[in-house]
Design an enzyme around this catalytic site. Sequence first.
Site, PDB file in Angstrom:
ATOM      1  N   HIS A  43       5.391  28.044  14.046  1.00  0.00           N
ATOM      2  CA  HIS A  43       4.055  28.069  14.648  1.00  0.00           C
ATOM      3  C   HIS A  43       3.483  29.471  14.504  1.00  0.00           C
ATOM      4  O   HIS A  43       3.576  30.288  15.419  1.00  0.00           O
ATOM      5  CB  HIS A  43       4.142  27.660  16.124  1.00  0.00           C
ATOM      6  CG  HIS A  43       2.816  27.467  16.788  1.00  0.00           C
ATOM      7  ND1 HIS A  43       2.628  26.535  17.783  1.00  0.00           N
ATOM      8  CD2 HIS A  43       1.616  28.066  16.611  1.00  0.00           C
ATOM      9  CE1 HIS A  43       1.366  26.577  18.195  1.00  0.00           C
ATOM     10  NE2 HIS A  43       0.734  27.508  17.500  1.00  0.00           N
ATOM     11  N   ARG A  45       0.933  32.362  14.687  1.00  0.00           N
ATOM     12  CA  ARG A  45      -0.283  32.639  15.456  1.00  0.00           C
ATOM     13  C   ARG A  45      -1.048  33.788  14.790  1.00  0.00           C
ATOM     14  O   ARG A  45      -0.469  34.558  14.021  1.00  0.00           O
ATOM     15  CB  ARG A  45       0.065  32.970  16.904  1.00  0.00           C
ATOM     16  CG  ARG A  45       0.483  31.728  17.688  1.00  0.00           C
ATOM     17  CD  ARG A  45       0.703  32.038  19.163  1.00  0.00           C
ATOM     18  NE  ARG A  45       0.750  30.811  19.945  1.00  0.00           N
ATOM     19  CZ  ARG A  45       1.828  30.064  20.129  1.00  0.00           C
ATOM     20  NH1 ARG A  45       2.961  30.408  19.539  1.00  0.00           N
ATOM     21  NH2 ARG A  45       1.777  28.972  20.866  1.00  0.00           N
ATOM     22  N   GLU A  70       2.902  24.283  12.693  1.00  0.00           N
ATOM     23  CA  GLU A  70       2.033  24.038  13.840  1.00  0.00           C
ATOM     24  C   GLU A  70       1.005  25.156  13.962  1.00  0.00           C
ATOM     25  O   GLU A  70       1.270  26.294  13.569  1.00  0.00           O
ATOM     26  CB  GLU A  70       2.846  24.020  15.141  1.00  0.00           C
ATOM     27  CG  GLU A  70       3.883  22.940  15.241  1.00  0.00           C
ATOM     28  CD  GLU A  70       4.617  22.989  16.564  1.00  0.00           C
ATOM     29  OE1 GLU A  70       5.264  21.976  16.906  1.00  0.00           O
ATOM     30  OE2 GLU A  70       4.559  24.029  17.262  1.00  0.00           O
ATOM     31  N   THR A 100       2.270  30.504  24.998  1.00  0.00           N
ATOM     32  CA  THR A 100       2.798  29.323  24.320  1.00  0.00           C
ATOM     33  C   THR A 100       1.774  28.206  24.475  1.00  0.00           C
ATOM     34  O   THR A 100       0.812  28.335  25.229  1.00  0.00           O
ATOM     35  CB  THR A 100       4.160  28.915  24.920  1.00  0.00           C
ATOM     36  OG1 THR A 100       4.709  27.841  24.148  1.00  0.00           O
ATOM     37  CG2 THR A 100       4.028  28.486  26.365  1.00  0.00           C
ATOM     38  N   HIS A 190       7.989  20.409  23.469  1.00  0.00           N
ATOM     39  CA  HIS A 190       7.718  21.436  24.469  1.00  0.00           C
ATOM     40  C   HIS A 190       8.650  21.271  25.666  1.00  0.00           C
ATOM     41  O   HIS A 190       8.522  20.333  26.449  1.00  0.00           O
ATOM     42  CB  HIS A 190       6.271  21.462  24.954  1.00  0.00           C
ATOM     43  CG  HIS A 190       5.872  22.821  25.481  1.00  0.00           C
ATOM     44  ND1 HIS A 190       5.299  23.789  24.687  1.00  0.00           N
ATOM     45  CD2 HIS A 190       6.003  23.383  26.699  1.00  0.00           C
ATOM     46  CE1 HIS A 190       5.076  24.881  25.397  1.00  0.00           C
ATOM     47  NE2 HIS A 190       5.505  24.652  26.629  1.00  0.00           N
ATOM     48  N   GLY A 213      12.468  24.283  20.145  1.00  0.00           N
ATOM     49  CA  GLY A 213      12.669  25.669  19.786  1.00  0.00           C
ATOM     50  C   GLY A 213      13.294  26.495  20.887  1.00  0.00           C
ATOM     51  O   GLY A 213      14.473  26.827  20.851  1.00  0.00           O
TER      52      GLY A 213
END
Length: 238
Positions: A43, A45, A70, A100, A190, A213
């Site tokens: 993921h 960012r 993601e 998150t 999640h 994760g």
Amino acid sequence: MTKLSVNINKVATLRNARGGDVPNLVQVAKDVQKFGAQGITIHPRPDERHIRYSDVFDLKPVVTTEFNIEGNPIPKFIELVLKAKPEQVTLVPDAEDAITSNAGWNTKKHKDFLQEVISEFKRNNIRTSIFVDPDPEMVKAALATGTDRIELYTEDYAKEYEKGNTAAIEPYALCAEIANELGLGINAGHDLSLKNIEFFKNNIPGLLEVSIGHALISEALYEGFEKVIQEYLKLLKS
């Protein structure tokens, strides 16, 4: 069987803390696949505080299972995904300053935007999944976006299950039934962990994939990647 995709963001966080290349992200991806993981999730960012955009292209050649990227579909992210062409892209509406992911899409409000983004990914043969809360109306509205799958945001379930509230599974089970009726694939993620994954999996019909994760990396600090991944695989088969 429900597939296990390992999110390796936290490995990148540890690497970045010292500014070097230890632990090596590419080697970790190779190892967790060798130990049985059926996918690698990252993921990136915008601030690249864990996964760097360059990591995507380092990982692409070594991910021999399923590569899942993601992120919030800002232009920079869309460009990255179209270049990397992973097997799956998961769209998450997280703010740039979010620690998150903390909410799913309002699939009614953002229908037109999601349709546009998803159609571009589908033109490039990239399977799409969108992050949604366990809200039947959001699941129903997801169909109109053209997405292939939804990913159920499971933080509320994890928190309530920890308290012994097994009824917290009910909205997720209902949303799964609706998704199955609509022909939408179901992913989830999640705060899923070894403590709560079996109950979740056993109560979600048609669960195709979980992305784990933070919990998995934390558990592996004590037991090692190989043992932890094998434990997840055993629970996901039950």
